[in-house]
Scaffold this motif. Structure first.
Motif, PDB file in Angstrom:
ATOM      1  N   ARG A 196       0.906  -1.554   0.138  1.00 15.22           N
ATOM      2  CA  ARG A 196      -0.490   0.142   0.188  1.00 15.22           C
ATOM      3  C   ARG A 196       1.262   1.075  -0.018  1.00 15.22           C
ATOM      4  N   ASN A 197       1.556   1.504   0.731  1.00 17.53           N
ATOM      5  CA  ASN A 197       3.003   2.574   1.359  1.00 17.53           C
ATOM      6  C   ASN A 197       4.183   2.305   1.572  1.00 17.53           C
ATOM      7  N   LEU A 198       5.500   3.239   1.907  1.00 15.98           N
ATOM      8  CA  LEU A 198       6.240   2.462   2.261  1.00 15.98           C
ATOM      9  C   LEU A 198       6.123   1.976   3.530  1.00 15.98           C
ATOM     10  N   ASP A 199       5.297   2.426   4.812  1.00 17.57           N
ATOM     11  CA  ASP A 199       5.234   1.714   6.194  1.00 17.57           C
ATOM     12  C   ASP A 199       4.652   0.574   5.496  1.00 17.57           C
ATOM     13  N   ARG A 200       4.434  -0.308   5.169  1.00 19.55           N
ATOM     14  CA  ARG A 200       4.063  -1.319   4.323  1.00 19.55           C
ATOM     15  C   ARG A 200       4.831  -1.923   4.249  1.00 19.55           C
ATOM     16  N   MET A 201       5.583  -1.995   3.501  1.00 17.30           N
ATOM     17  CA  MET A 201       6.982  -2.505   3.172  1.00 17.30           C
ATOM     18  C   MET A 201       7.862  -2.967   3.517  1.00 17.30           C
ATOM     19  N   ALA A 202       7.842  -4.728   3.632  1.00 18.22           N
ATOM     20  CA  ALA A 202       8.879  -4.911   3.985  1.00 18.22           C
ATOM     21  C   ALA A 202      10.456  -5.361   4.060  1.00 18.22           C
ATOM     22  N   TYR A 203      11.658  -5.422   4.556  1.00 23.39           N
ATOM     23  CA  TYR A 203      12.370  -5.407   3.859  1.00 23.39           C
ATOM     24  C   TYR A 203      13.166  -4.368   2.964  1.00 23.39           C
ATOM     25  N   GLN A 204      12.928  -3.110   3.246  1.00 26.86           N
ATOM     26  CA  GLN A 204      13.326  -1.727   2.287  1.00 26.86           C
ATOM     27  C   GLN A 204      15.397  -2.553   2.686  1.00 26.86           C
ATOM     28  N   ASP A 205      15.592  -2.530   3.636  1.00 20.69           N
ATOM     29  CA  ASP A 205      16.971  -2.546   3.848  1.00 20.69           C
ATOM     30  C   ASP A 205      17.734  -3.516   3.510  1.00 20.69           C
ATOM     31  N   ARG A 206      17.000  -4.176   2.313  1.00 17.48           N
ATOM     32  CA  ARG A 206      17.585  -4.999   2.320  1.00 17.48           C
ATOM     33  C   ARG A 206      18.266  -5.267   0.694  1.00 17.48           C
ATOM     34  N   PHE A 207      17.061  -3.944  -0.574  1.00 22.99           N
ATOM     35  CA  PHE A 207      17.225  -4.368  -1.769  1.00 22.99           C
ATOM     36  C   PHE A 207      18.145  -3.484  -2.306  1.00 22.99           C
ATOM     37  N   LYS A 208      18.674  -2.973  -1.203  1.00 21.11           N
ATOM     38  CA  LYS A 208      20.644  -3.160  -1.865  1.00 21.11           C
ATOM     39  C   LYS A 208      21.057  -4.448  -2.185  1.00 21.11           C
ATOM     40  N   ARG A 223      -0.704   3.615  -3.409  1.00 19.11           N
ATOM     41  CA  ARG A 223      -1.138   4.300  -1.982  1.00 19.11           C
ATOM     42  C   ARG A 223      -0.287   5.256  -1.312  1.00 19.11           C
ATOM     43  N   PRO A 224       0.654   5.689  -2.202  1.00 20.67           N
ATOM     44  CA  PRO A 224       2.372   6.915  -1.461  1.00 20.67           C
ATOM     45  C   PRO A 224       1.908   8.013  -1.419  1.00 20.67           C
ATOM     46  N   ASP A 225       2.156   8.582  -0.958  1.00 19.30           N
ATOM     47  CA  ASP A 225       1.910   9.862  -0.339  1.00 19.30           C
ATOM     48  C   ASP A 225       2.722  11.160  -1.887  1.00 19.30           C
ATOM     49  N   GLU A 226       2.695  12.130  -1.581  1.00 16.96           N
ATOM     50  CA  GLU A 226       3.035  13.052  -2.600  1.00 16.96           C
ATOM     51  C   GLU A 226       4.231  12.893  -2.994  1.00 16.96           C
ATOM     52  N   THR A 227       5.330  12.405  -2.134  1.00 17.60           N
ATOM     53  CA  THR A 227       6.443  12.903  -2.320  1.00 17.60           C
ATOM     54  C   THR A 227       7.631  10.731  -2.964  1.00 17.60           C
ATOM     55  N   TRP A 228       5.850  10.220  -3.651  1.00 17.41           N
ATOM     56  CA  TRP A 228       6.901   9.348  -3.685  1.00 17.41           C
ATOM     57  C   TRP A 228       7.197   9.272  -5.291  1.00 17.41           C
ATOM     58  N   SER A 229       7.768   9.046  -5.808  1.00 15.91           N
ATOM     59  CA  SER A 229       8.338   9.054  -6.997  1.00 15.91           C
ATOM     60  C   SER A 229       8.552   7.741  -8.186  1.00 15.91           C
ATOM     61  N   GLY A 230       8.369   6.497  -7.757  1.00 13.31           N
ATOM     62  CA  GLY A 230       8.280   4.963  -7.681  1.00 13.31           C
ATOM     63  C   GLY A 230       6.806   5.144  -8.298  1.00 13.31           C
ATOM     64  N   ALA A 231       7.074   4.036  -9.225  1.00 13.42           N
ATOM     65  CA  ALA A 231       5.847   2.935  -9.930  1.00 13.42           C
ATOM     66  C   ALA A 231       4.663   3.522  -8.513  1.00 13.42           C
ATOM     67  N   ARG A 232       3.616   3.327  -8.795  1.00 16.44           N
ATOM     68  CA  ARG A 232       2.232   3.770  -8.533  1.00 16.44           C
ATOM     69  C   ARG A 232       1.414   2.741  -9.232  1.00 16.44           C
ATOM     70  N   GLY A 233       0.462   2.006  -8.429  1.00 14.89           N
ATOM     71  CA  GLY A 233      -0.505   1.559  -8.304  1.00 14.89           C
ATOM     72  C   GLY A 233      -0.093   0.396  -7.849  1.00 14.89           C
TER      73      GLY A 233
END
Length: 283
Positions: A196-208, A223-233
């Motif tokens: 739904r948004n970054l607050d609900r996305m696990a393992y962000q610390d493993r992406f690199k 449902r990202p906030d207005e600062t999100w510049s990545g893929a939406r939907g």
């Protein structure tokens, strides 16, 4: 922090893992299609050695279970994408069936399983996420066929592997990525991961770390906030926009997550000419 074992031990375990996977692929394939998953009557105690929120909104939790007193359990974890039955003896709730998040070689190295638990209010998962380090649970035998990557990745001409995950479905995908299945980087690997948004996305610390292993990570927020510049939907609509499958016969896919996503992605891939046998799930 991502813990990476020494290269020599990982290479040895990976060779053993893929030898086991190749042998297990046929037998698991037959059993899984002829019989549904059923719980074993054998349960063993396991200790909660780590428990912490995996997402900012605390809907997903990291759980590590230590089973050093039962060394036979790791031998049954052959494939990324397998499940671990779990119950709490003090409750009457039916067992949970959780996808194992850690790769098979880590269980053999450290005698533990890492899991990603979705907390649902009033359920057994709610009780589990409220436990403390040192508390005891019970686990059954590792179950399921997992992702039979040798069925896809053994083909020398596989050039593109697409991964799709939503929500807690990222758990078995993490196991697959960190198993080192693409250590020679002979295939392009793209991961579409939806939340739904970054607050609900696990393992962000493993992406690199995943990116360094040759996996292109494409986070998709519905449902990202207005600062999100990545893929939406949604994952399926994002993939439909990005869709680039130059050689369907050389393309494989791995899916785990919401039913609507897996069904729609499967339909898209089949319409593009990707073989049904090259589209994997862990159930």
């Amino acid at each position: 922090m991502v813990l990476v074992p020494s290269s020599s031990s990982v290479c040895l375990l990976r060779r053993r893992l893929f030898s086991s996977l190749a042998t297990a692929a046929a037998s698991h394939h037959v059993r899984s299609h002829s019989h549904p998953l059923t719980f074993s009557d054998t349960w063993a105690p396991a200790t909660v050695s780590h428990l912490s929120p995996a997402t900012a909104d605390k809907t997903l939790f990291h759980l590590t279970l230590n089973f050093s007193s039962h060394p036979s359990l790791p031998a049954r974890h052959l494939s990324p994408g397998q499940f671990l039955p779990l119950r709490i003896p003090s409750t009457s709730s039916p067992p949970l069936l959780l996808s194992i998040a850690s790769p098979p070689h880590l269980a053999q190295l450290h005698s533990h399983f890492e899991l990603l638990v979705k907390r649902v209010t009033g359920s057994l998962s709610d009780t589990l996420c409220g436990m403390r380090e040192g508390d005891l649970v019970e686990v059954g035998e590792v179950m399921g066929k997992g992702f039979q990557i040798p069925d896809v990745h053994a083909h020398e001409d596989v050039a593109l592997l697409l991964m799709f995950a939503t929500g807690s479905g990222i758990s078995p995908i993490r196991s697959l990525i960190e198993s080192g299945f693409n250590q020679d980087k002979k295939a392009q690997v793209h991961l579409y991961y939806g939340a739904r948004n970054l607050d609900r996305m696990a393992y962000q610390d493993r992406f690199k770390y995943w990116e360094s292993s040759g996996v292109k990570v494409i986070p998709v927020l519905s449902r990202p906030d207005e600062t999100w510049s990545g893929a939406r939907g949604y994952v399926q609509t994002t993939f439909l926009r990005d869709k680039q499958i130059p050689r369907p016969s050389s393309t494989g896919a791995v899916l785990c997550g919401h039913r609507q996503m897996t069904e729609e992605i499967t339909s898209i891939l089949l319409a593009e000419g990707v073989s049904k046998e090259q589209i994997l799930t862990n159930f």
